[in-house]
Design a protein around this motif. Structure first.
Motif, PDB file in Angstrom:
ATOM      1  N   GLU A   1      17.296  15.989   6.815  1.00  0.00           N
ATOM      2  CA  GLU A   1      16.081  15.247   7.181  1.00  0.00           C
ATOM      3  C   GLU A   1      15.859  15.354   8.685  1.00  0.00           C
ATOM      4  N   PRO A   2      14.682  15.779   9.121  1.00  0.00           N
ATOM      5  CA  PRO A   2      14.461  15.953  10.554  1.00  0.00           C
ATOM      6  C   PRO A   2      14.339  14.638  11.325  1.00  0.00           C
TER       7      PRO A   2
ATOM      8  N   PHE B   1      34.888   2.662   5.271  1.00  0.00           N
ATOM      9  CA  PHE B   1      34.184   3.907   5.590  1.00  0.00           C
ATOM     10  C   PHE B   1      33.538   4.639   4.408  1.00  0.00           C
ATOM     11  N   LEU B   2      33.923   4.309   3.185  1.00  0.00           N
ATOM     12  CA  LEU B   2      33.498   5.173   2.078  1.00  0.00           C
ATOM     13  C   LEU B   2      31.985   5.179   1.876  1.00  0.00           C
ATOM     14  N   GLN B   3      31.349   4.020   2.079  1.00  0.00           N
ATOM     15  CA  GLN B   3      29.901   3.948   1.805  1.00  0.00           C
ATOM     16  C   GLN B   3      29.089   4.832   2.757  1.00  0.00           C
ATOM     17  N   LEU B   4      29.664   5.129   3.944  1.00  0.00           N
ATOM     18  CA  LEU B   4      28.910   5.884   4.948  1.00  0.00           C
ATOM     19  C   LEU B   4      28.608   7.305   4.484  1.00  0.00           C
ATOM     20  N   ALA B   5      29.377   7.773   3.492  1.00  0.00           N
ATOM     21  CA  ALA B   5      29.160   9.139   2.998  1.00  0.00           C
ATOM     22  C   ALA B   5      27.778   9.320   2.390  1.00  0.00           C
ATOM     23  N   SER B   6      27.062   8.221   2.131  1.00  0.00           N
ATOM     24  CA  SER B   6      25.682   8.310   1.632  1.00  0.00           C
ATOM     25  C   SER B   6      24.837   9.212   2.516  1.00  0.00           C
ATOM     26  N   ALA B   7      25.222   9.286   3.802  1.00  0.00           N
ATOM     27  CA  ALA B   7      24.419  10.037   4.768  1.00  0.00           C
ATOM     28  C   ALA B   7      24.332  11.522   4.445  1.00  0.00           C
ATOM     29  N   HIS B   8      25.266  12.045   3.645  1.00  0.00           N
ATOM     30  CA  HIS B   8      25.209  13.497   3.431  1.00  0.00           C
ATOM     31  C   HIS B   8      23.980  13.914   2.617  1.00  0.00           C
ATOM     32  N   HIS B   9      23.333  12.949   1.955  1.00  0.00           N
ATOM     33  CA  HIS B   9      22.089  13.274   1.250  1.00  0.00           C
ATOM     34  C   HIS B   9      20.931  13.481   2.221  1.00  0.00           C
ATOM     35  N   LEU B  10      21.117  13.046   3.467  1.00  0.00           N
ATOM     36  CA  LEU B  10      20.020  13.086   4.448  1.00  0.00           C
ATOM     37  C   LEU B  10      20.314  14.088   5.558  1.00  0.00           C
ATOM     38  N   LEU B  11      21.264  14.986   5.303  1.00  0.00           N
ATOM     39  CA  LEU B  11      21.686  15.889   6.377  1.00  0.00           C
ATOM     40  C   LEU B  11      20.594  16.871   6.808  1.00  0.00           C
TER      41      LEU B  11
ATOM     42  N   SER C   1       0.820  -1.221   0.000  1.00  0.00           N
ATOM     43  CA  SER C   1       0.000   0.000   0.000  1.00  0.00           C
ATOM     44  C   SER C   1       0.857   1.276   0.000  1.00  0.00           C
ATOM     45  N   THR C   2       1.908   1.312   0.804  1.00  0.00           N
ATOM     46  CA  THR C   2       2.726   2.538   0.859  1.00  0.00           C
ATOM     47  C   THR C   2       4.200   2.183   0.979  1.00  0.00           C
ATOM     48  N   ILE C   3       5.001   3.121   0.549  1.00  0.00           N
ATOM     49  CA  ILE C   3       6.455   3.053   0.804  1.00  0.00           C
ATOM     50  C   ILE C   3       6.771   4.306   1.612  1.00  0.00           C
ATOM     51  N   ASP C   4       7.359   4.126   2.788  1.00  0.00           N
ATOM     52  CA  ASP C   4       7.706   5.290   3.608  1.00  0.00           C
ATOM     53  C   ASP C   4       8.799   6.097   2.897  1.00  0.00           C
ATOM     54  N   PRO C   5       8.519   7.379   2.601  1.00  0.00           N
ATOM     55  CA  PRO C   5       9.494   8.146   1.805  1.00  0.00           C
ATOM     56  C   PRO C   5      10.870   8.273   2.465  1.00  0.00           C
ATOM     57  N   LEU C   6      10.885   8.440   3.794  1.00  0.00           N
ATOM     58  CA  LEU C   6      12.182   8.632   4.457  1.00  0.00           C
ATOM     59  C   LEU C   6      12.960   7.315   4.524  1.00  0.00           C
TER      60      LEU C   6
ATOM     61  N   TRP D   1      23.786  10.428  14.275  1.00  0.00           N
ATOM     62  CA  TRP D   1      23.860   9.574  13.069  1.00  0.00           C
ATOM     63  C   TRP D   1      24.478  10.349  11.904  1.00  0.00           C
ATOM     64  N   LYS D   2      24.017  11.587  11.745  1.00  0.00           N
ATOM     65  CA  LYS D   2      24.501  12.391  10.606  1.00  0.00           C
ATOM     66  C   LYS D   2      25.992  12.703  10.745  1.00  0.00           C
ATOM     67  N   VAL D   3      26.363  13.178  11.942  1.00  0.00           N
ATOM     68  CA  VAL D   3      27.747  13.630  12.114  1.00  0.00           C
ATOM     69  C   VAL D   3      28.702  12.442  12.104  1.00  0.00           C
TER      70      VAL D   3
END
Lengths: 53, 560
Positions: free
Chosen positions: B284-285, B272-282, B214-219, B291-293
């Motif tokens: 997001e509330p 460690f390189l894959q963790l940089a994915s997080a900068h796209h979510l910096l 029914s739904t996909i959670d966007p976050l 987690w971000k830092v």
């Protein structure tokens, strides 16, 4: 071969070299670390967001 | 049992499994086809962003942007990377390739997936951008194509690991695998995480598009999708660094300054390189600052350290090799006397410099949570990744193509003068694209808007005049890059299909041979004053630019 000469096959391979020569250990680390630190930690935080009333 | 047939390369002395050779050729050709298609879409996007031209209507702009991202960020790059993985395992390890039939299954799955997704986009029902964030929904076959592609690529990566096992069991190499193969292993490991994450999020999204969920959670989608979307660019980084080492070894006989240090730098990528994915979510509330830092500022900096090590050791290894050959005067004779007319070298060296100065520095700035806020979702973001993926990866892949055509396709390069100028034209264009988009982003231009004049908007908004200039210069740069890309495609197609058969040894600039590229061993010289000076310039630029951005932040965030 002189008897006191070391057999290269029996020479102790340094720990880091053994790590770097093991592709499947590296694969395990390379998948586990981001899965735990990025995905699981992130999913845990998202699941704790309260649902809007 | 092995059914492999080998030939011996007259130039390098390497044994080449003919099954692997066919797979390398097929994947490389598919890569170039998707580069041509995706590059054309990219040109139309840039010409639309140029306000004076504004080429496409809104619906076509977003369709072209979706196709551009898909074709070049995913299909061109990953097809080429699979070719690099087969080359770095089977060819460099003198080994038969594992399960070649599965290699063809993987190839056809990837090709079918790529074509299906392209068709879905061109049908106009899947204009969801490369990121395809829910609740925007694409056609079912858009997701199906992506899943097929990801699973096919995963099978190909499995073949790479299988080939490593065969090489070890059949003792086709001594000691540790060569550094270039280790770099490819790094890329393969990141690819497993990337492609598995892609499958994990795209399969439920596909079911959602069919109405079964029914739904996909966007976050949640964003979180897992970026484990694929950004990590796929980390495969590129590892692969193109491996390509830098390969070209240095093949053209100069250059060995890394220190095998241990270079492998340690690749290990930092793996961890460690894959963790940089997080900068796209910096912004997001829903995610904590911890987690971000941790994922960006702490862990990512260790991966950045890896890149800076490679940025020192690759030119350093070339300098050491050149000084050994007698180019030992002053700081830069080794660089002045380098083969700048050889597109393999010029492309590789420009890729190295631009990846560091454009993509690298801007990536660190964007990955800092505080500074990120002044450029998040602006044109700065595509400006940054055109510095990494296009100036860095694509230029490096173009450069090694000029070696692979004679060595693997066994054809001479057609139109050598065109080939000589191609990396310069493409490099100049891409540097402009990266710089001018970052400039526009710094002025606040949003990342994906069709019309920065807001001509049909109910409320007025004006960007500074300089932003219009930036987008015009971006358009001109895109024309130069597109011409450079066209030259590359013309040279590759003409050489592969109509080039004269190579007979005997290929004239490379320096004694290449098997030893440097296909075996373990460090350079015995650490006399690299020219490289150290260049690294000093890089650090000064890095520090200045980093603090300039903190100054920008303090200007827009007046907390006194």
């Amino acid at each position: 071969m002189a008897s006191d000469q070391k057999d290269p096959d029996k020479e102790r391979v340094p720990f880091m070299q053994r790590v770097l020569d093991n592709p499947f250990l590296l694969l395990f680390l390379g998948v586990t670390i981001p899965t735990v630190l990025y995905i699981l930690w992130g999913v845990m935080e998202l699941t704790q967001i309260p649902v809007a009333p | 049992m092995s059914e492999a047939t080998f030939r011996t390369c007259p130039t390098t002395g390497l044994k080449v499994d003919l099954n692997a050779q066919k797979l390398i050729k097929a994947n490389a050709v598919a890569a170039v086809v998707f580069l041509a298609i995706g590059g054309l879409f990219g040109l139309t996007v840039a010409l639309t962003r140029w306000p004076a031209v504004h080429l496409l209507p809104a619906d076509w702009f977003y369709l072209a942007l979706t196709a551009h991202g898909l074709d070049v960020l995913l299909l061109w790059i990953i097809f080429f990377e699979i070719a690099v993985l087969y080359f770095a395992s089977s060819t460099l390890l003198n080994c038969r390739i594992a399960a070649p039939r599965w290699g063809w299954v993987a190839f056809w799955m990837m090709l079918a997936g790529g074509l299906i997704t392209n068709v879905a986009v061109l049908q106009g029902q899947s204009t969801v951008m490369f990121t395809s964030y829910p609740p925007m929904m694409a056609a079912q076959h858009f997701y199906l194509g992506l899943i097929l592609f990801a699973v096919g690529a995963l099978v190909a990566v499995g073949i790479f690991f299988g080939t490593l096992v065969i090489a070890r069991e059949e003792r086709t190499y001594e000691g540790s695998i060569p550094l270039v193969t280790f770099g490819a292993l790094t890329a393969a490991i990141i690819a497993v995480f990337t492609l598995a994450s892609g499958a994990v999020i795209l399969i439920p999204t596909w079911l959602w598009s069919m109405g079964l969920i029914s739904t996909i959670d966007p976050l949640m989608y964003k979180l897992v999708w970026w484990a694929m979307g950004h990590s796929s660019q980390q495969i590129n980084v590892s692969a193109h660094v491996a390509v830098w080492y390969a070209i240095a070894a093949m053209l100069f006989g250059a060995r890394p300054l220190s095998e241990k240090v270079s492998r340690g730098a690749f290990l930092l990528y793996i961890l460690f390189l894959q963790l940089a994915s997080a900068h796209h979510l910096l912004v997001e509330p829903g995610l904590s600052s911890e987690w971000k830092v941790f994922n960006t500022s702490y862990a990512m900096y260790l991966a950045v350290l890896g890149s800076m090590i490679h940025g020192l050791t690759v030119p350093g290894s070339i300098e050491a090799a050149q000084r050994r050959r007698g180019f030992d005067k002053g700081f830069f004779e080794w660089l002045r006397k380098a083969p700048w007319g050889n597109p393999a070298f010029s492309g590789m060296f420009m890729s190295l410099v631009m990846f560091g100065f454009l993509g690298g520095i801007s990536g660190v700035v964007m990955g800092t949570e505080q500074i990120n806020i002044i450029m998040h979702n602006t044109l700065y973001v595509p400006g940054h990744f055109h510095g990494t993926v296009v100036a860095g990866t694509t230029l490096a892949f173009m450069a090694i193509t000029y070696l692979l055509i004679p060595l693997i396709f066994q054809r001479e390069i057609r139109f050598p003068r065109l080939a000589k100028w191609q990396p310069y034209l493409f490099g100049l264009g891409v540097a402009g694209i990266s710089l001018f988009m970052m400039g526009a982003g710094t002025l606040g231009v949003s990342r994906r808007h069709w019309d920065i004049t807001f001509a049909d908007a109910p409320l007025d908004f004006s960007y500074p005049e300089a932003a219009f200039l930036m987008l015009a210069l971006n358009g001109l740069s895109a024309i130069a890059a597109a011409l450079g890309g066209l030259f590359y495609v013309v040279v590759v197609v003409a050489s592969v299909f109509f080039g004269r058969k190579v007979e005997g040894r290929v004239a490379l600039e320096a004694p290449a041979g098997k030893s440097a590229v296909a075996s373990y061993g460090s350079s015995e010289s650490l006399k690299i004053p020219g490289t150290l000076l260049l690294v000093g310039v890089f650090f000064v630029a890095f520090v200045l630019y980093y603090f300039v951005n903190w100054k920008y932040l303090s200007d827009i965030w007046p907390m006194r």
